[in-house]
Design an enzyme around this catalytic site. Structure first.
Site, PDB file in Angstrom:
ATOM      1  N   SER A 133       0.816  -1.215  -0.029  1.00 12.37           N
ATOM      2  CA  SER A 133      -0.067  -0.018   0.029  1.00 12.37           C
ATOM      3  C   SER A 133       0.761   1.079   0.005  1.00 12.37           C
ATOM      4  O   SER A 133       2.024   1.116  -0.374  1.00 12.37           O
ATOM      5  CB  SER A 133      -0.915  -0.125   1.192  1.00 12.37           C
ATOM      6  OG  SER A 133      -1.923   1.101   1.369  1.00 12.37           O
ATOM      7  N   TYR A 147      -5.667   6.639  -7.423  1.00 12.76           N
ATOM      8  CA  TYR A 147      -4.378   5.910  -6.874  1.00 12.76           C
ATOM      9  C   TYR A 147      -4.731   5.743  -5.144  1.00 12.76           C
ATOM     10  O   TYR A 147      -4.618   4.710  -4.730  1.00 12.76           O
ATOM     11  CB  TYR A 147      -3.011   6.568  -7.062  1.00 12.76           C
ATOM     12  CG  TYR A 147      -1.915   5.719  -6.546  1.00 12.76           C
ATOM     13  CD1 TYR A 147      -1.382   4.674  -7.118  1.00 12.76           C
ATOM     14  CD2 TYR A 147      -1.350   6.192  -5.385  1.00 12.76           C
ATOM     15  CE1 TYR A 147      -0.072   4.106  -6.792  1.00 12.76           C
ATOM     16  CE2 TYR A 147      -0.201   5.695  -4.803  1.00 12.76           C
ATOM     17  CZ  TYR A 147       0.411   4.459  -5.574  1.00 12.76           C
ATOM     18  OH  TYR A 147       1.563   3.987  -5.092  1.00 12.76           O
ATOM     19  N   LYS A 151      -5.171   2.286  -2.968  1.00 11.13           N
ATOM     20  CA  LYS A 151      -4.438   2.207  -1.871  1.00 11.13           C
ATOM     21  C   LYS A 151      -5.192   1.962  -0.482  1.00 11.13           C
ATOM     22  O   LYS A 151      -4.871   1.102   0.342  1.00 11.13           O
ATOM     23  CB  LYS A 151      -3.411   2.965  -1.656  1.00 11.13           C
ATOM     24  CG  LYS A 151      -2.346   2.930  -2.855  1.00 11.13           C
ATOM     25  CD  LYS A 151      -1.692   1.529  -2.946  1.00 11.13           C
ATOM     26  CE  LYS A 151      -0.555   1.232  -4.183  1.00 11.13           C
ATOM     27  NZ  LYS A 151      -0.194   0.015  -4.448  1.00 11.13           N
TER      28      LYS A 151
END
Ligand SMILES: NC(=O)c1ccc[n+]([C@@H]2O[C@H](COP(=O)([O-])OP(=O)(O)OC[C@H]3O[C@@H](n4cnc5c(N)ncnc54)[C@H](OP(=O)(O)O)[C@@H]3O)[C@@H](O)[C@H]2O)c1
Ligand SMILES: *[C@@H]1O[C@H](CO)[C@@H](O)[C@H](O)[C@H]1NC(C)=O
Ligand SMILES: *[C@@H]1O[C@H](CO)[C@@H](O)[C@H](O)[C@H]1NC(C)=O
Length: 305
Positions: A133, A147, A151
């Protein structure tokens, strides 16, 4: 200790390649997976087996690849869900297709690999699943919304899944990694997205905002993370060695002093905001509500006991 068998996705470059090096150095065995294995042909050896695995290839193919991987050394001890792509663009400039592709590589592909390996791990009575992550889960910076979302989802997943499978001998952890100089920030032709298309640039309305972030990033300078030390720390956490020795397992671990700073900042600010709004927040209870803490054991963060 008998050598462990690791399956690492996104093993061709950056953190994944460093992990492969570190795993072999410790005398373990690794299945190095990537969507194009030709580019890694020179890295195959007695203890490094290559596997072609594209995280966008769908559940059926992914499941058959995991089965194939299991057969290579006869079992797997650690699954490292590491592959990923980055995107820096205003949400509005990011088409659904581009967002879907990023989610496929950074989130849904990892879920498929994980779903496929769980029956093997359950049968074996042991297994460890890691996710790469990002400190973005604490940062939620602008122009990285897709993004950061992917994550955040993977960090959240690691924590919930750990609670589901730990009684079956399976442990999960998301490494929330700060900045590391890899080629992830370089736009790549095969992953070229509208958002990363430097020739078209961001929509006019977002250009000043993006320039602000770009300037701050330039001022920030080189990302502080060392790729080899990052890989070493991940391996140490899994094996309980080095600085990780003796620690209580946690399903979310930040790596990098920049990530630590962001996590601390966010936790302090979240606490402040929760306090400031508390009267509004608790005002929505039914008049006769009895608030129980019966669910708290399930809410608690693994490693905080
Ligand atoms: N670098 C950082 O600052 C940083 C910070 C936090 C988190 N991370 C995370 O760390 C992980 C590794 O990134 P990195 O920094 O090492 O970047 P990298 O050097 O670009 O490596 C990314 C890896 O993922 C692979 N990959 C991309 N799309 C794929 C797909 N569809 N199927 C299979 N493999 C695919 C790439 O393979 P190809 O060779 O085929 O492109 C490459 O092996 C990522 O999840 C990233 O989000 C990085
Ligand atoms: C492969 O790993 C074994 C231990 O499992 C070790 O004895 C051997 O030297 C390794 N081979 C290579 C080429 O590193
Ligand atoms: C990038 O933008 C330019 C200019 O708008 C366009 O000609 C080109 O096709 C775009 N490239 C990609 C890969 O989208």
């Amino acid at each position: 200790m008998a050598p462990l068998v690791w399956l690492v996705t996104g093993a061709s470059a950056g953190i994944g390649a460093a992990l492969v090096g570190e795993i072999v150095r410790r005398g373990d065995k690794v299945i190095a997976a990537n969507r194009q294995v030709e580019q890694m042909a020179d890295r195959a050896s007695e203890n490094v087996s290559l596997l072609e695995l594209d995280l966008t290839s769908g559940p059926k193919l992914i499941a058959s690849k995991v089965k194939e991987a299991w057969g290579i050394f006869g079992h797997i001890d650690v699954l490292v869900n590491n592959a990923g792509n980055f995107a820096f663009a205003p949400f509005e400039d990011t088409s659904g297709d581009v967002a879907d592709r990023l989610f496929q590589t950074n989130l849904f592909g990892h879920l498929e690999v994980t779903r496929a390996i769980l029956p093997f791990f359950r049968e074996q009575g042991s297994g460890c699943i890691t996710f790469t992550s990002s400190s973005q889960v604490w940062g939620n910076m602008p122009y990285t919304s897709i993004y950061s979302m992917a994550k955040s989802a993977i960090s959240s997943f690691a924590e919930s899944l750990h609670k589901e499978v730990s009684s079956l001998g399976i442990r999960c952890v998301a490494f929330e990694v700060g900045g590391v100089a890899t080629r992830i920030f370089e736009p790549r032709q095969k992953d070229q997205t509208e958002g990363q298309n430097t020739t078209s640039g961001p929509s006019e309305a977002y250009a000043p905002g993006m320039a602000g972030v770009s300037n701050a990033m330039a001022q920030w300078g080189a990302p502080p993370g060392d790729v080899v030390k990052t890989a070493k720390a991940m391996v140490d956490v899994v094996t309980g060695e080095g600085k990780a020795a003796g620690k209580v397992w946690s399903s979310r671990i930040v790596l990098g002093s920049d990530a630590v700073a962001w996590a601390r900042l966010k936790q302090q600010q979240a606490s402040l905001v929760t306090d400031r709004w508390e009267d509004v927040s608790v005002g929505t209870d039914r008049d006769d509500a009895v608030v129980s803490d019966a669910l708290h054991p399930y809410v608690l963060m693994p490693g905080a006991q």
